[in-house]
Design a protein around this motif. Structure first.
Motif, PDB file in Angstrom:
ATOM      1  N   SER A  15       0.823  -1.201   0.000  1.00  0.00           N
ATOM      2  CA  SER A  15       0.000   0.000   0.000  1.00  0.00           C
ATOM      3  C   SER A  15       0.855   1.249   0.000  1.00  0.00           C
ATOM      4  O   SER A  15       1.778   1.382   0.769  1.00  0.00           O
ATOM      5  N   SER A  16       0.597   2.167  -0.863  1.00  0.00           N
ATOM      6  CA  SER A  16       1.328   3.433  -0.932  1.00  0.00           C
ATOM      7  C   SER A  16       0.409   4.476  -1.538  1.00  0.00           C
ATOM      8  O   SER A  16      -0.668   4.182  -2.058  1.00  0.00           O
ATOM      9  N   SER A  17       0.880   5.679  -1.518  1.00  0.00           N
ATOM     10  CA  SER A  17       0.060   6.779  -2.018  1.00  0.00           C
ATOM     11  C   SER A  17      -0.216   6.611  -3.505  1.00  0.00           C
ATOM     12  O   SER A  17       0.676   6.360  -4.300  1.00  0.00           O
ATOM     13  N   SER A  18      -1.475   6.732  -3.899  1.00  0.00           N
ATOM     14  CA  SER A  18      -1.847   6.550  -5.299  1.00  0.00           C
ATOM     15  C   SER A  18      -1.365   7.690  -6.170  1.00  0.00           C
ATOM     16  O   SER A  18      -1.340   7.570  -7.389  1.00  0.00           O
ATOM     17  N   SER A  19      -0.967   8.822  -5.519  1.00  0.00           N
ATOM     18  CA  SER A  19      -0.509   9.960  -6.306  1.00  0.00           C
ATOM     19  C   SER A  19       0.938   9.793  -6.750  1.00  0.00           C
ATOM     20  O   SER A  19       1.410  10.552  -7.583  1.00  0.00           O
ATOM     21  N   ILE A  20       1.639   8.794  -6.204  1.00  0.00           N
ATOM     22  CA  ILE A  20       3.033   8.596  -6.562  1.00  0.00           C
ATOM     23  C   ILE A  20       3.122   7.592  -7.697  1.00  0.00           C
ATOM     24  O   ILE A  20       2.541   6.517  -7.649  1.00  0.00           O
ATOM     25  N   LEU A  21       3.836   7.955  -8.751  1.00  0.00           N
ATOM     26  CA  LEU A  21       4.018   7.062  -9.874  1.00  0.00           C
ATOM     27  C   LEU A  21       5.039   6.000  -9.506  1.00  0.00           C
ATOM     28  O   LEU A  21       6.196   6.306  -9.247  1.00  0.00           O
ATOM     29  N   SER A  22       4.616   4.735  -9.458  1.00  0.00           N
ATOM     30  CA  SER A  22       5.516   3.653  -9.076  1.00  0.00           C
ATOM     31  C   SER A  22       6.297   3.167 -10.286  1.00  0.00           C
ATOM     32  O   SER A  22       5.971   3.470 -11.435  1.00  0.00           O
ATOM     33  N   LYS A  23       7.339   2.398 -10.034  1.00  0.00           N
ATOM     34  CA  LYS A  23       8.159   1.853 -11.113  1.00  0.00           C
ATOM     35  C   LYS A  23       7.332   0.855 -11.931  1.00  0.00           C
ATOM     36  O   LYS A  23       6.392   0.245 -11.423  1.00  0.00           O
ATOM     37  N   PRO A  24       7.663   0.650 -13.194  1.00  0.00           N
ATOM     38  CA  PRO A  24       6.894  -0.281 -14.038  1.00  0.00           C
ATOM     39  C   PRO A  24       7.034  -1.712 -13.548  1.00  0.00           C
ATOM     40  O   PRO A  24       8.088  -2.119 -13.064  1.00  0.00           O
ATOM     41  N   VAL A 414      17.886  -2.852  -1.445  1.00  0.00           N
ATOM     42  CA  VAL A 414      16.879  -2.479  -2.439  1.00  0.00           C
ATOM     43  C   VAL A 414      16.319  -1.121  -2.029  1.00  0.00           C
ATOM     44  O   VAL A 414      15.736  -0.983  -0.947  1.00  0.00           O
ATOM     45  N   MET A 415      16.512  -0.137  -2.882  1.00  0.00           N
ATOM     46  CA  MET A 415      16.072   1.230  -2.597  1.00  0.00           C
ATOM     47  C   MET A 415      14.696   1.469  -3.221  1.00  0.00           C
ATOM     48  O   MET A 415      14.440   1.035  -4.355  1.00  0.00           O
ATOM     49  N   GLU A 416      13.831   2.156  -2.488  1.00  0.00           N
ATOM     50  CA  GLU A 416      12.489   2.486  -2.980  1.00  0.00           C
ATOM     51  C   GLU A 416      12.266   3.986  -2.826  1.00  0.00           C
ATOM     52  O   GLU A 416      11.688   4.456  -1.841  1.00  0.00           O
ATOM     53  N   PRO A 417      12.760   4.778  -3.798  1.00  0.00           N
ATOM     54  CA  PRO A 417      12.676   6.240  -3.691  1.00  0.00           C
ATOM     55  C   PRO A 417      11.250   6.767  -3.587  1.00  0.00           C
ATOM     56  O   PRO A 417      11.015   7.830  -2.984  1.00  0.00           O
ATOM     57  N   GLU A 418      10.272   6.047  -4.167  1.00  0.00           N
ATOM     58  CA  GLU A 418       8.889   6.542  -4.154  1.00  0.00           C
ATOM     59  C   GLU A 418       8.361   6.727  -2.736  1.00  0.00           C
ATOM     60  O   GLU A 418       7.564   7.636  -2.461  1.00  0.00           O
ATOM     61  N   ILE A 419       8.789   5.843  -1.827  1.00  0.00           N
ATOM     62  CA  ILE A 419       8.313   5.920  -0.440  1.00  0.00           C
ATOM     63  C   ILE A 419       9.465   6.169   0.530  1.00  0.00           C
ATOM     64  O   ILE A 419       9.310   6.032   1.741  1.00  0.00           O
ATOM     65  N   THR A 420      10.641   6.528  -0.013  1.00  0.00           N
ATOM     66  CA  THR A 420      11.805   6.907   0.793  1.00  0.00           C
ATOM     67  C   THR A 420      12.160   5.810   1.803  1.00  0.00           C
ATOM     68  O   THR A 420      12.327   6.076   2.991  1.00  0.00           O
ATOM     69  N   ARG A 421      12.254   4.571   1.295  1.00  0.00           N
ATOM     70  CA  ARG A 421      12.607   3.455   2.174  1.00  0.00           C
ATOM     71  C   ARG A 421      13.566   2.518   1.459  1.00  0.00           C
ATOM     72  O   ARG A 421      13.724   2.573   0.224  1.00  0.00           O
ATOM     73  N   SER A 422      14.203   1.652   2.238  1.00  0.00           N
ATOM     74  CA  SER A 422      15.086   0.638   1.680  1.00  0.00           C
ATOM     75  C   SER A 422      15.084  -0.563   2.608  1.00  0.00           C
ATOM     76  O   SER A 422      14.693  -0.463   3.782  1.00  0.00           O
ATOM     77  N   TYR A 423      15.514  -1.714   2.086  1.00  0.00           N
ATOM     78  CA  TYR A 423      15.646  -2.896   2.928  1.00  0.00           C
ATOM     79  C   TYR A 423      16.824  -3.746   2.448  1.00  0.00           C
ATOM     80  O   TYR A 423      17.197  -3.717   1.277  1.00  0.00           O
ATOM     81  N   LEU A 424      17.406  -4.476   3.385  1.00  0.00           N
ATOM     82  CA  LEU A 424      18.583  -5.292   3.094  1.00  0.00           C
ATOM     83  C   LEU A 424      18.178  -6.542   2.325  1.00  0.00           C
ATOM     84  O   LEU A 424      17.315  -7.297   2.760  1.00  0.00           O
ATOM     85  N   SER A 425      18.826  -6.758   1.190  1.00  0.00           N
ATOM     86  CA  SER A 425      18.576  -7.960   0.391  1.00  0.00           C
ATOM     87  C   SER A 425      19.635  -9.023   0.632  1.00  0.00           C
ATOM     88  O   SER A 425      19.320 -10.187   0.844  1.00  0.00           O
ATOM     89  N   ASN A 426      20.899  -8.628   0.589  1.00  0.00           N
ATOM     90  CA  ASN A 426      22.001  -9.584   0.727  1.00  0.00           C
ATOM     91  C   ASN A 426      23.143  -8.986   1.521  1.00  0.00           C
ATOM     92  O   ASN A 426      23.353  -7.766   1.515  1.00  0.00           O
ATOM     93  N   ARG A 427      23.869  -9.865   2.189  1.00  0.00           N
ATOM     94  CA  ARG A 427      25.113  -9.471   2.850  1.00  0.00           C
ATOM     95  C   ARG A 427      26.186 -10.479   2.454  1.00  0.00           C
ATOM     96  O   ARG A 427      25.967 -11.680   2.502  1.00  0.00           O
TER      97      ARG A 427
END
Length: 483
Positions: A15-24, A414-427
């Motif tokens: 769920s995120s803001s519908s006004s933000i254009l998400s990646k394809p 993994v960076m998610e600029p649309e919602i200004t968040r990121s999460y660790l994928s690999n170390r």
């Protein structure tokens, strides 16, 4: 290892803001992307796809006589046709598998295949190790596939790379063989051991069958795969493993020991509300001592030891968009590709830190925390987690005894600029040696968090089963060769 930055470690909800254009969103059923992979990965994936297609063909042909649900009988027919492995199937699910049932190998024909030789050539004329990492992941997937062949509703995922150890990286004037098999099976997970050795056509094997004489292995790798339900993503049980030879039993017992140590390590993880153990207190004291040693560098750098450096000054970073050409057969980004990108950044980091062309020694404890999708923005962060200016216990790699060692940590976010968040994928963790230098700078932490991460890595290398060059090298020996 649990990430302390909770906000950056948990993938956000859909769920995120519908006004933000998400990646394809990427969607494709084409398999032509395999042609963009390196030749060995492409061949391994094509082998797996052909096996799946033959299974589907047999299902269509035999559904009237065997019934749609009798997948085991169809699998037995398939295996009999392909002569890939020899299993004793009944109408019921097999009660167990042998390590030899999943044994798989593929050759690098460098002497006769000029294109293959060019594809794997590094600047130094040796095999390009980043490409080998991709091959290992692809072969491990095929091996795991053969172990669960015939099981219904199972998806295989790479859970971790426990260890990849090298004695050397060969030049491209000899053919090489990559092989492996399942060595240990838990409830839903399996450990896969792989090796690479040189093939020599100058030394006959005495059988007069035109095959090569195998040399000692120069690489050994251990991967962990987990079988999950494709709908719920929860682990599912797989058939157990029954070793047959004394070597297989030894590897099985070693796998059981490593699995138990992993469980114990997870129990020792410090969590809020959980009692702190004596070992955790010792690690905390060690971290505080390292931070105390770094005090001159932090507060009085002009008076500090010139042979030391703060960890934050060893960092490197790069970013990329995950392209569809590097996706795997499940349409996720290929884990081997992520390993190669992490290694290449780690190599550049070690090169700039050490001041000479480093040699790769070990990949240790790669974790796959979350899948990477096509179109994701990836950020790779690299740093020297610690160094050993006086070297470590190399044992089998005697030519580098007492040479300085560099331990590199790479994190993939993994960076998610649309919602200004990121999460660790690999170390990822890599160990390099400086082959001609007598010493290097000692890395010290600049914060308590860095000190804790440094101590965690040191303890893992000091106490891990068969891990780290602070411990003894433990290639399993068979006669005069190391296999």
């Amino acid at each position: 290892m649990k990430e302390t930055r909770a906000a950056a470690n948990t993938p956000p909800s859909s769920s995120s803001s519908s006004s933000i254009l998400s990646k394809p969103r990427f969607s494709s059923s084409s398999t032509h992307h395999t042609k963009f992979m390196n030749p060995i990965v492409r061949e391994l994936w094509e082998q797996r796809q052909k096996t799946k297609q033959r299974m589907m063909s047999l299902t269509d042909q035999d559904s009237d006589t065997t019934g749609a649900g009798n997948i085991q009988e169809l699998t037995a027919n398939l295996i009999h046709q392909t002569q890939a492995v020899h299993l004793d199937y009944t109408k019921e699910r097999p009660k167990f598998r042998h390590p030899s049932d999943s044994k798989t190998c593929i050759d690098y024909n460098f002497q006769t295949d000029e294109f293959l030789r060019e594809a794997y050539m590094s600047p130094g004329g040796t095999m390009r190790f980043g490409k080998v990492l991709e091959d290992l992941d692809a072969l491990a997937g095929n091996i795991a596939f053969h172990h669960v062949l015939g099981a219904e509703d199972v998806m295989l995922v790479t859970a971790a790379v426990d260890r990849i150890a090298l004695r050397n990286i060969p030049e491209l004037d000899r053919d090489q063989r990559l092989s492996g098999q399942v060595t240990y099976v838990g409830s839903s997970s399996m450990e896969i051991r792989m090796q690479i050795h040189e093939l020599s056509d100058q030394e006959p094997n005495g059988k007069n069958d035109g095959t090569y004489l195998a040399h000692a292995n120069w690489l050994e790798a251990y991967f962990t795969f987990v079988a999950v339900d494709p709908l719920t993503n929860k682990p599912v049980k797989i058939c157990p493993l029954v070793p047959e030879t004394s070597e297989e039993r030894a590897l099985f017992e070693l796998g059981a020991l490593k699995a138990e140590k992993k469980k114990q390590a997870r129990k020792k993880t410090i969590r809020v509300g959980k009692p702190i153990t004596e070992e955790a207190m010792q690690m905390e004291a060690r971290a505080e001592q390292l931070l105390n040693d770094a005090f001159p560098l932090i507060r009085m750098p002009s008076l500090a030891d010139p042979n030391s450096i703060l960890m934050e000054h060893t960092q490197m970073q790069n970013c990329m968009i995950a392209q569809p050409q590097v996706r795997n057969l499940s349409n996720k980004i290929f884990g081997g590709f992520l390993m190669r990108r992490a290694f290449e950044l780690a190599f550049a980091n070690a090169y700039s830190f050490g001041g000479e062309w480093p040699q790769m020694l070990e990949v240790d404890n790669i974790t796959f925390n979350a899948p990477v999708n096509v179109g994701d923005l990836l950020q790779f962060n690299s740093r020297v987690i610690y160094s050993l200016p006086d070297g470590g216990k190399l044992d089998e790699v005697k030519k580098h005894s007492s040479k300085p060692l560099i331990m590199i940590e790479v994190e993939c976010y993994v960076m998610e600029p649309e919602i200004t968040r990121s999460y660790l994928s690999n170390r990822f963790y890599f160990t390099f040696v400086l082959p001609t230098k007598g010493t290097c700078r000692k890395v010290l932490p600049g914060t308590l968090e860095e000190a804790r991460r440094m101590v965690e890595r040191m303890v893992a290398d000091e106490s891990g089963v068969g891990k780290g060059y602070l411990c003894q090298y433990d290639f399993v020996k068979n006669g005069n060769d190391v296999v």
